[in-house]
Motif scaffolding. Structure first.
Motif, mmCIF file in Angstrom:
data_model
loop_
_atom_site.group_PDB
_atom_site.id
_atom_site.type_symbol
_atom_site.label_atom_id
_atom_site.label_comp_id
_atom_site.label_asym_id
_atom_site.label_seq_id
_atom_site.Cartn_x
_atom_site.Cartn_y
_atom_site.Cartn_z
ATOM 1 N N ILE A 44 20.915 80.818 26.162
ATOM 2 C CA ILE A 44 20.768 82.087 25.436
ATOM 3 C C ILE A 44 21.192 81.871 23.994
ATOM 4 N N ASN A 45 20.264 82.085 23.069
ATOM 5 C CA ASN A 45 20.528 81.878 21.657
ATOM 6 C C ASN A 45 21.354 83.040 21.114
ATOM 7 N N TRP A 46 22.572 82.747 20.648
ATOM 8 C CA TRP A 46 23.487 83.798 20.194
ATOM 9 C C TRP A 46 23.066 84.409 18.855
ATOM 10 N N LEU A 47 22.094 83.765 18.166
ATOM 11 C CA LEU A 47 21.682 84.285 16.857
ATOM 12 C C LEU A 47 20.593 85.350 16.960
ATOM 13 N N ASN A 48 19.750 85.275 18.004
ATOM 14 C CA ASN A 48 18.684 86.279 18.105
ATOM 15 C C ASN A 48 18.798 87.141 19.369
ATOM 16 N N SER A 49 19.952 87.096 20.042
ATOM 17 C CA SER A 49 20.183 87.964 21.205
ATOM 18 C C SER A 49 21.066 89.136 20.791
ATOM 19 N N TYR A 50 20.993 90.205 21.556
ATOM 20 C CA TYR A 50 21.848 91.360 21.263
ATOM 21 C C TYR A 50 21.997 92.221 22.510
ATOM 22 N N SER A 51 23.032 93.070 22.510
ATOM 23 C CA SER A 51 23.220 94.065 23.570
ATOM 24 C C SER A 51 23.541 95.400 22.928
ATOM 25 N N GLY A 52 22.846 96.427 23.356
ATOM 26 C CA GLY A 52 23.090 97.773 22.851
ATOM 27 C C GLY A 52 24.119 98.536 23.670
ATOM 28 N N TYR A 53 24.782 97.847 24.614
ATOM 29 C CA TYR A 53 25.708 98.537 25.517
ATOM 30 C C TYR A 53 27.187 98.375 25.132
ATOM 31 N N MET A 54 27.477 97.632 24.048
ATOM 32 C CA MET A 54 28.886 97.363 23.713
ATOM 33 C C MET A 54 29.681 98.649 23.533
ATOM 34 N N ASN A 55 29.146 99.595 22.768
ATOM 35 C CA ASN A 55 29.885 100.854 22.536
ATOM 36 C C ASN A 55 30.036 101.655 23.826
ATOM 37 N N MET A 56 28.979 101.661 24.664
ATOM 38 C CA MET A 56 29.019 102.414 25.919
ATOM 39 C C MET A 56 30.059 101.833 26.885
ATOM 40 N N LEU A 57 30.295 100.531 26.775
ATOM 41 C CA LEU A 57 31.196 99.857 27.714
ATOM 42 C C LEU A 57 32.622 99.719 27.177
ATOM 43 N N LYS A 58 32.874 100.300 26.016
ATOM 44 C CA LYS A 58 34.184 100.159 25.378
ATOM 45 C C LYS A 58 35.312 100.606 26.307
ATOM 46 N N ASN A 59 35.164 101.781 26.917
ATOM 47 C CA ASN A 59 36.204 102.292 27.832
ATOM 48 C C ASN A 59 36.348 101.410 29.065
ATOM 49 N N TYR A 60 35.215 100.848 29.534
ATOM 50 C CA TYR A 60 35.254 99.974 30.714
ATOM 51 C C TYR A 60 36.124 98.750 30.429
ATOM 52 N N TYR A 61 35.898 98.126 29.271
ATOM 53 C CA TYR A 61 36.698 96.945 28.927
ATOM 54 C C TYR A 61 38.171 97.304 28.776
ATOM 55 N N GLU A 62 38.451 98.459 28.163
ATOM 56 C CA GLU A 62 39.844 98.870 27.969
ATOM 57 C C GLU A 62 40.536 99.114 29.309
ATOM 58 N N MET A 63 39.799 99.700 30.263
ATOM 59 C CA MET A 63 40.387 99.989 31.576
ATOM 60 C C MET A 63 40.576 98.720 32.407
ATOM 61 N N ASN A 64 39.616 97.800 32.336
ATOM 62 C CA ASN A 64 39.651 96.625 33.214
ATOM 63 C C ASN A 64 40.343 95.421 32.593
ATOM 64 N N LEU A 65 40.431 95.384 31.257
ATOM 65 C CA LEU A 65 41.078 94.255 30.594
ATOM 66 C C LEU A 65 42.298 94.678 29.776
ATOM 67 N N ASP A 66 42.600 95.981 29.802
ATOM 68 C CA ASP A 66 43.763 96.525 29.078
ATOM 69 C C ASP A 66 43.686 96.324 27.575
ATOM 70 N N GLU A 67 42.500 96.083 27.068
ATOM 71 C CA GLU A 67 42.361 95.982 25.610
ATOM 72 C C GLU A 67 40.887 96.064 25.218
ATOM 73 N N ASP A 68 40.682 96.340 23.950
ATOM 74 C CA ASP A 68 39.334 96.419 23.398
ATOM 75 C C ASP A 68 38.926 95.017 22.940
ATOM 76 N N ILE A 69 37.836 94.507 23.477
ATOM 77 C CA ILE A 69 37.428 93.140 23.129
ATOM 78 C C ILE A 69 36.427 93.111 21.980
ATOM 79 N N GLU A 70 36.049 94.276 21.490
ATOM 80 C CA GLU A 70 34.959 94.328 20.501
ATOM 81 C C GLU A 70 35.278 93.528 19.241
ATOM 82 N N ASP A 71 36.528 93.656 18.733
ATOM 83 C CA ASP A 71 36.890 92.939 17.508
ATOM 84 C C ASP A 71 36.889 91.433 17.724
ATOM 85 N N LEU A 72 37.420 91.000 18.884
ATOM 86 C CA LEU A 72 37.466 89.562 19.189
ATOM 87 C C LEU A 72 36.056 89.000 19.315
#
Length: 590
Positions: A429-457
């Protein structure tokens, strides 16, 4: 069976022109000729109609009969689908092989799930209960992994007047009788029929906010797919589309997999049919086929059936979604489906659009992908259908119409790269031309399951990769030595991200599936390596001292050396990083 009868006036491959067809309806299923080939009406004009035939039309003659069935192309939805392999119109391939040999004979009709096999049925309703459409009225243990919940037919609401005792029955047995408000009685069997082109009704659509966990690092962290979401997996020949879908089918936390082989080469589909029955579900140690449906429609099968196979798969998925299951549909590949549309459109002499595809290609793609979703079903259960469609652009050209139009209707685009695949970097999977439109929608999921927001990392690591691609162009022109140390450090860390995190070995016990928590800790370790190295460079320490080959190898190899069930051991590698740079900075300050 309807009494309407027309006759063939012209034959053009899979397309038949009929006459004397007054009274026939659009999208009605018909039986064509003496062989009673299955077809579907796709156009009606006064007393003439156009039919696409789902079987080989060789041998048909003018004036042979066209007989109406009085219903649209429909599936039988009930126990017996899981673990089975069907063709594009739900005919069971194993049963056909056992009864007719290696080739599907013409005119065998719409045989589907086994009508004679008996199932253990537990009835959940009693006489006097009021039931509504879509409600669960009985259960059948279809496989060891999946309990099949029998649903009240759509349009049936009323009071239960008769109930059969729990026991062993075949799918044709009348289990429950329901009387509606008008006094009409409806018998509920173990199966129901549903037209493939009509989406099954739901109570309401729910927000898409839960991750489809795949255990694949490049997906779960960098380009996540949400349950009920849509994803495209485009790539040229040999870039690993089928292999990636195999990994998703095996490891994703979907309850049920529907794998649609739509027009792929026969040898590729054969590989799927041979491999899937051997796969073991890692979560239960049972065969993965116990929660899988395979639909095989290879490139040498009738082209019209290829067009139907996509709808067959999505209708089966919606049926299990209505029971409250999370279903993932793997369509391999929508390009072959689009080619079937193009061929039939050409036979109909329609005005072609770009590259010969019909002008309605975008609307057909939209109709398919919009059947994904996370819903509350009529049975009051939450369920989802996630669609992951592989696209096979000729020559890997992503600007061709199917890829471009698919991009418009999916929220995750996972572009597979030939150079990555040929260098054995999987998933490619080429990281330069791939994308996901679900990052914002999944923000709470990551916070609940990983105890932190991974978006910045995640954004920080992607920035390193984007910066690396820009710097590599400069390196090609003038060499790496002219770059300042900070930029050379970026090149080194990008290699660690690519090899140590994005590249994943499907055949390694620890690396084939990685839990979310380990994925996060691995990325945080790489970030620590990046930040400590950057600090040292800013102190004036040369890159030759900052770059420690043994330390970098430790970080790259942690995907193999750190067990998935003991991720605390990653702290050892973080300590190695901190100790090395603490000593380096101390020595330099002296």
């Amino acid at each position: 069976m309807s009494s309407l009868v027309g006759k063939i006036s012209m034959i053009n491959g899979p397309v038949i022109l009929g006459e004397n067809m007054t009274g026939f309806k659009m999208r009605e299923m018909v039986l064509v000729g003496e062989k009673k080939l299955i077809g579907e009406i796709i156009s009606i004009d006064k007393d003439s109609g156009i039919i696409q035939v789902y079987e080989e039309t060789e041998g048909l003659k003018r004036d042979e009969k066209i007989v109406s069935t009085g219903k649209p192309l429909s599936l039988k939805l009930g126990p017996g689908m899981l673990g089975n392999m069907f063709d594009g119109i739900q005919r069971p391939l194993k049963s056909i092989k056992d009864n007719f040999g290696d080739f599907i004979p013409e005119g065998i009709g719409l045989i589907s799930i086994d009508e004679e096999k008996e199932w253990d049925v537990e009835i959940d309703v009693k006489v006097g209960d009021t039931v509504k459409e879509g409600e669960i009225f009985a259960k059948v243990q279809e496989t060891e992994l999946i309990k099949h919940k029998l649903l009240v037919n759509i349009g049936v609401n009323g009071k239960v007047t008769k109930v059969i005792e729990d026991g062993k029955y075949n799918i044709e047995t009348d289990l429950v009788e329901v009387e509606d408000e008008k006094g009409k009685k409806h018998n509920l069997k173990m199966y129901q029929e549903w037209p493939v082109r009509i989406p099954r009704p739901i109570k309401e659509r729910l927000p898409i906010d839960k991750l489809l966990v795949t255990g694949q690092r490049v997906l779960d962290i960098f380009f996540p797919i949400a349950k009920g979401g849509t994803a495209a997996l485009p790539g040229g020949f040999g870039t690993g589309k089928t292999m990636t879908q195999h990994q998703l089918a095996k490891w994703s936390d979907a309850d049920i997999i529907v794998y649609v082989g739509c027009g792929e080469r026969g040898n590729e589909m054969t590989e799927v049919l041979e491999d899937f029955p051997k796969l073991i579900d890692p979560k239960t140690d049972k065969p993965i086929m116990q929660r899988t449906i395979l639909i095989a429609n290879t490139s040498n099968m009738p082209v019209a059936a290829r067009e139907a196979s996509i709808y067959t798969g999505i209708t089966m998925a919606e049926y299990f979604r209505d029971m409250g299951y999370h279903v993932a549909v793997m369509a391999d590949s929508t390009s072959r489906w689009a080619e079937a549309l193009r061929e039939i459109s050409g036979r109909l002499e329609e005005m072609p659009a770009e590259e010969g595809y019909p002008a309605y290609l975008p609307s057909r793609l939209a109709q398919f992908y919009e059947r994904a979703g996370y819903v509350e079903s009529l049975s009051d259960n939450d369920g989802s259908v996630t669609i992951i469609g592989a696209v096979s652009p000729a020559g890997g050209d992503f600007s061709e119409p199917v890829t471009e139009n698919t991009k418009r209707f999916v929220n995750v685009f996972l572009g597979l790269d030939r150079e990555l695949a040929y260098s054995r970097h999987y998933p490619a999977i080429n990281w330069l031309n791939s994308y996901s439109g679900y990052m914002n929608m999944l923000k709470n999921y990551y916070e609940m399951n990983l105890d932190e927001d991974i978006e910045d990392l995640r954004a920080k690591m992607l920035k390193v990769l984007y910066e690396e691609s820009r710097l590599l162009e400069i390196v090609l022109l003038v060499g790496e030595d002219v770059l300042p140390d900070e930029q050379r450090h970026i090149l080194e860390i990008a290699k660690v991200i690519k090899i140590g995190f994005l590249q994943q070995n499907a055949f390694h016990r620890e690396d084939t599936y990685v839990p979310l928590q380990k994925q996060l800790e691995m990325l945080k370790t790489i970030d620590l390596l990046y930040e400590r190295g950057l600090e040292a460079i800013k102190m004036g320490i040369p890159i030759s001292k900052v770059r420690n080959g043994e330390l970098y190898d430790e970080v790259i190899k942690m995907k193999y050396t750190i067990p998935n069930n003991d991720i605390e051991k990653i702290d050892r590698i973080k300590n190695l990083i901190n100790n090395f740079y603490d000593k380096l900075e101390l020595d330099y300050s002296r």
